[in-house]
Design an enzyme around this catalytic site. Structure first.
Site, mmCIF file in Angstrom:
data_model
loop_
_atom_site.group_PDB
_atom_site.id
_atom_site.type_symbol
_atom_site.label_atom_id
_atom_site.label_comp_id
_atom_site.label_asym_id
_atom_site.label_seq_id
_atom_site.Cartn_x
_atom_site.Cartn_y
_atom_site.Cartn_z
ATOM 1 N N CYS A 179 -23.898 -22.780 -6.713
ATOM 2 C CA CYS A 179 -24.647 -22.584 -7.961
ATOM 3 C C CYS A 179 -25.808 -23.564 -8.085
ATOM 4 O O CYS A 179 -26.951 -23.173 -8.307
ATOM 5 C CB CYS A 179 -23.677 -22.726 -9.138
ATOM 6 S SG CYS A 179 -24.486 -22.837 -10.718
ATOM 7 N N CYS A 184 -27.487 -20.138 -8.706
ATOM 8 C CA CYS A 184 -27.953 -19.936 -10.091
ATOM 9 C C CYS A 184 -29.131 -20.828 -10.479
ATOM 10 O O CYS A 184 -30.106 -20.352 -11.068
ATOM 11 C CB CYS A 184 -26.826 -20.216 -11.077
ATOM 12 S SG CYS A 184 -25.163 -19.923 -10.466
ATOM 13 N N LYS A 187 -32.428 -20.344 -8.487
ATOM 14 C CA LYS A 187 -32.813 -18.941 -8.768
ATOM 15 C C LYS A 187 -33.405 -18.815 -10.162
ATOM 16 O O LYS A 187 -34.474 -18.250 -10.354
ATOM 17 C CB LYS A 187 -31.580 -18.055 -8.592
ATOM 18 C CG LYS A 187 -31.742 -16.578 -8.816
ATOM 19 C CD LYS A 187 -31.662 -16.117 -10.217
ATOM 20 C CE LYS A 187 -30.481 -16.516 -11.021
ATOM 21 N NZ LYS A 187 -29.230 -15.879 -10.663
ATOM 22 N N TYR A 321 -27.434 -8.033 -7.210
ATOM 23 C CA TYR A 321 -27.930 -9.209 -7.933
ATOM 24 C C TYR A 321 -28.961 -10.010 -7.114
ATOM 25 O O TYR A 321 -30.072 -10.217 -7.546
ATOM 26 C CB TYR A 321 -26.798 -10.201 -8.151
ATOM 27 C CG TYR A 321 -25.853 -10.082 -9.293
ATOM 28 C CD1 TYR A 321 -26.112 -10.694 -10.514
ATOM 29 C CD2 TYR A 321 -24.631 -9.457 -9.128
ATOM 30 C CE1 TYR A 321 -25.184 -10.677 -11.537
ATOM 31 C CE2 TYR A 321 -23.691 -9.437 -10.149
ATOM 32 C CZ TYR A 321 -23.981 -10.060 -11.358
ATOM 33 O OH TYR A 321 -23.046 -10.053 -12.360
ATOM 34 N N GLU A 325 -32.901 -10.097 -7.802
ATOM 35 C CA GLU A 325 -33.407 -11.285 -8.504
ATOM 36 C C GLU A 325 -34.470 -11.997 -7.663
ATOM 37 O O GLU A 325 -35.518 -12.397 -8.174
ATOM 38 C CB GLU A 325 -32.255 -12.252 -8.803
ATOM 39 C CG GLU A 325 -31.307 -11.723 -9.863
ATOM 40 C CD GLU A 325 -30.169 -12.678 -10.197
ATOM 41 O OE1 GLU A 325 -29.589 -12.537 -11.280
ATOM 42 O OE2 GLU A 325 -29.852 -13.568 -9.374
ATOM 43 N N HIS A 585 -33.420 -11.967 -38.310
ATOM 44 C CA HIS A 585 -34.711 -11.294 -38.187
ATOM 45 C C HIS A 585 -35.825 -12.321 -38.045
ATOM 46 O O HIS A 585 -35.776 -13.362 -38.705
ATOM 47 C CB HIS A 585 -34.930 -10.443 -39.441
ATOM 48 C CG HIS A 585 -36.110 -9.541 -39.331
ATOM 49 N ND1 HIS A 585 -36.157 -8.486 -38.434
ATOM 50 C CD2 HIS A 585 -37.290 -9.536 -40.008
ATOM 51 C CE1 HIS A 585 -37.328 -7.871 -38.573
ATOM 52 N NE2 HIS A 585 -38.027 -8.481 -39.502
ATOM 53 N N GLU A 590 -30.729 -8.679 -33.013
ATOM 54 C CA GLU A 590 -30.371 -7.990 -34.257
ATOM 55 C C GLU A 590 -30.323 -6.469 -34.059
ATOM 56 O O GLU A 590 -29.696 -5.764 -34.851
ATOM 57 C CB GLU A 590 -31.343 -8.348 -35.383
ATOM 58 C CG GLU A 590 -32.733 -7.760 -35.212
ATOM 59 C CD GLU A 590 -33.648 -7.998 -36.425
ATOM 60 O OE1 GLU A 590 -33.180 -7.872 -37.564
ATOM 61 O OE2 GLU A 590 -34.837 -8.310 -36.201
#
Ligand code: FAD
Ligand code: NAP
Length: 610
Positions: A179, A184, A187, A321, A325, A585, A590
């Site tokens: 990772c 991760c 990346k 993935y 990516e 908002h 939302e």
């Protein structure tokens, strides 16, 4: 609901207020639910009598010491002392507050009494085992670091081994695993670089800024240096934290000799041994290499983030993935990028979303070669690679990046030799509640069969396992409803089922309803180029009980949007509860609280604004 009767023991001294409080609540529950609960009282006449039972004569051989390795039990001196008797062994509960918490969960409908319990078997661990360590963790990646630190927190003597075997292209890195070093973190930073580029190029003008001149373009070398410096900082911090948490770090490669002994090899080839009562295998996985003529000329995700020079014109092989990516950020940085797709994009994910991601990437500059795999790679003296594809076509690239899945890193670990069952197809270790077929050897993270290959999953599984091993917990890891995000240029966050899986699970499509909306996030609304591919969200709902089965979000900050809904999904949220929630908002998230248009209605999913 008929269930197994719980036999709950509580010890204390007769005039102790805490003991009396907890014992009286337990007594009431056993009157109300006699078939579900039997309480056994161990009441002592005085504090001294109680302590001599619990602590023993010299504070080493009391009743609490029968809970071998459960540091919380071994340290408890106060009254009451509670435990549950199950299948011939005792599971520690705690003191007064723990007992009352247990009582609450016993009566709550979704409480502990209804929760799954770990199926782990006794592994022979005792307080006086005589091995060098209570626990040795093999692999200092996401899962291994989390498990080792958690075990040390409960007083266990722990060592963690981490050793990086260089990739075929020669890349190597520091402590922290995939990772942090080659997954991760680099990346996401490079993905962010591409997002910044897109904003600078396309979005700043309507906000009153002048778009920068594009003559210089993006400098790969500068990005690489900052990313790698950040990683080195993380590597250093991991070493410091291990020291602070009393975990011994050994930069050595481990191999099993027997179920309690490891052979260690250091960088210089020096060999030594250590023993441990328990082991956790957390060795993760490594990228599968390209199995065609000249496949050795391709690099993998182990190499791409530390390349000294820009990869230039790149072919990404694979369509899940990692390939998507990487192709996304490479194209975003202005590089000529092609993806070779063997079958479909993002297998296992929602098809409607996968199609939208593909269409967006194509408009974003990524080229697709569909239905092909490389059949030959030839490297010329200038370093350029000619790739011949299975359909006979060919093209020349500066870099070929293979991202066709990962294989568990167990090949030279010696697990088979000590009787640990693995899946021969991918080398992964077969487990029940992270316990392997050899009871004192456990496995977590990418190396475990059936574990989603995600960092937070490895971390959570590691922490929960250590709590079960050294803190008396019996809570198993829950692998359901795990949120994930694919960091393609249009990010995709998901928790729960795809539309296809929900249809299949319900037996027929008519038992589900799909609510959906195309919308323009406010921050995109001033930029013309953003209008072609709006953001999108969809919620899949069971018509039987209104439960939300899956939530899908395509748009900016997908990870941030999806994470919060993960909690609600774990709690079994209904669609009514979702739409009764007041939104924030103006945000993209939302939109989920405001969904009204169903797919079955055939109405347009396009939002008309707030
Ligand atoms: P690892 O982190 O792989 O750690 C295993 C460690 O064990 C390594 O350091 C290895 O060198 C060491 N080791 C192996 N054998 C031995 C041995 N015999 N002795 C000593 N040490 C040994 N997940 C996400 O959640 N989000 C993302 O955005 C994401 N992006 C990713 C991008 C890429 C390009 C890749 C490749 C993966 C990504 N992942 C992502 C997946 C994530 O990185 C993994 O799921 C996670 O790192 C698994 O952790 P682990 O502890 O199981 O193993
Ligand atoms: P993957 O999800 O296993 O997908 C492999 C891809 O390669 C598929 O598209 C597959 O195509 C293709 N493929 C397999 N063999 C091939 C071959 N011989 N030739 C050409 N194509 C081939 O692998 P991955 O993308 O490498 O990712 C590994 C794991 O890392 C993921 O499962 C994920 O959990 C984790 N990860 C997570 C993130 C994140 O959280 N954002 C990011 C990156 C990685 P088919 O569909 O035809 O089989």
């Amino acid at each position: 609901m008929a269930g197994k009767q719980v036999v709950f023991h509580i010890g204390g001294w007769s005039s102790c207020g805490f003991y009396n409080k907890a014992a009286s609540v337990l007594a009431s529950l056993s009157v109300l639910f006699p078939s579900r609960l039997r309480v056994v009282n161990h009441m002592y006449g005085s504090r001294d009598e109680y302590r001599s039972w619990l602590l023993g004569e010299d504070e080493t051989n009391g009743f609490r010491d029968t809970f071998a390795g459960v540091s919380k039990a071994n340290k408890q001196t106060s009254s009451p002392f509670s435990w549950i008797e199950a299948d011939g062994s005792n599971n520690f509960v705690g003191g007064c507050d723990d007992t009352l918490d247990w009582c609450k969960s016993f009566v709550s409908p979704a409480g502990d009494s209804g929760k799954a319990k770990s199926k782990m078997q006794a592994d022979g661990h005792t307080a006086d085992h005589g091995y060098d360590y209570d626990l040795v963790v093999i692999g200092g990646g996401s899962g291994g670091l989390a498990a080792s630190k958690e075990a040390a927190r409960f007083g266990a003597k722990v060592a963690v081994l981490d050793f990086v075997k260089p990739s075929p292209a020669g890349s190597t890195w520091g402590l922290g695993g995939t990772c942090v070093n080659v997954g991760c973190i680099p990346k996401k930073l490079m993905h962010n670089a591409a997002l910044i580029g897109e904003i600078l190029t396309n979005d700043v003008q309507p906000y009153g800024f002048t778009a920068p001149e594009q003559t210089e373009g993006h400098k790969w070398e500068s990005m690489r240096e900052s990313v790698q410096n950040h990683i080195r900082g993380l590597n250093f911090n991991y070493r410091v934290t291990l020291r602070e948490k009393n975990v011994t770090y050994l930069n050595k490669l481990g191999k099993f000799i027997d179920a309690h002994t490891l052979e260690l090899t250091d960088k210089k080839g020096k060999v030594s041994q250590l023993t441990s009562s328990r082991f956790i295998v957390a060795t993760g996985g490594r990228p599968t290499t390209l199995d065609c003529e000249g496949g050795e000329h391709a690099i993998t995700s182990d190499d791409i983030f530390s390349l000294e020079k820009s990869p230039g014109k790149t072919l990404c092989v694979g369509a899940s993935y990692i390939s998507l990516e990487c192709a996304g950020f490479l194209a975003g940085l202005g590089l000529d990028t092609t993806i070779a797709v063997r079958s479909i994009l993002l297998r296992g994910f929602d098809r409607e979303i996968a199609d939208k991601i593909g269409a967006h990437m194509e408009d974003h500059g990524v080229k697709f070669k569909n239905g092909v795999v490389p059949s030959k790679l030839e490297k010329a003296s200038d370093g350029k690679i000619t790739v011949t594809f299975s359909d006979g076509s060919s093209d020349v690239y500066d870099t070929v990046l293979t991202a066709i899945g990962r294989r568990a890193d167990t090949e030279k670990l010696g697990v088979d030799a000590v009787g640990v069952k693995t899946n021969p197809k991918n080398g992964k270790i077969v487990c029940t509640d992270e316990q392997t077929s050899v009871s004192n050897i456990y496995a977590i993270g990418d190396v475990m069969e059936g574990c989603p290959e995600l960092t937070p999953v490895a971390i959570q599984a590691g922490k929960m396992l250590s709590r079960r091993l050294f803190d008396g917990s019996d809570e198993p890891m829950d692998y359901q409803n795990i949120c994930t995000t694919v960091f393609t240029p249009l990010e995709y966050g998901v928790v729960g089922m795809s539309e296809e899986d929900a249809k299949a699970a319900s037996g027929c499509g008519s038992k589900i309803e799909v609510y959906h909306s195309n919308f323009t996030p406010l921050e995109w609304s001033l930029s013309e180029h953003r209008q072609k591919h709006p953001a999108f969200c969809k919620v899949i709902v069971s018509k039987d009980d209104d439960r939300v089965l899956g939530m899908h979000y395509l748009g900016p900050h997908a990870g941030e949007v999806t994470q919060g809904f993960g909690v609600s999904m774990k709690k079994g949220m209904t669609f009514d509860e979702l739409t009764n929630t007041v939104g924030i908002h103006p945000t993209s998230a939302e939109t989920f609280t405001d969904l009204t248009i169903t797919k079955s209605s055939g109405e347009s999913a396009d939002s008309k604004g707030c």
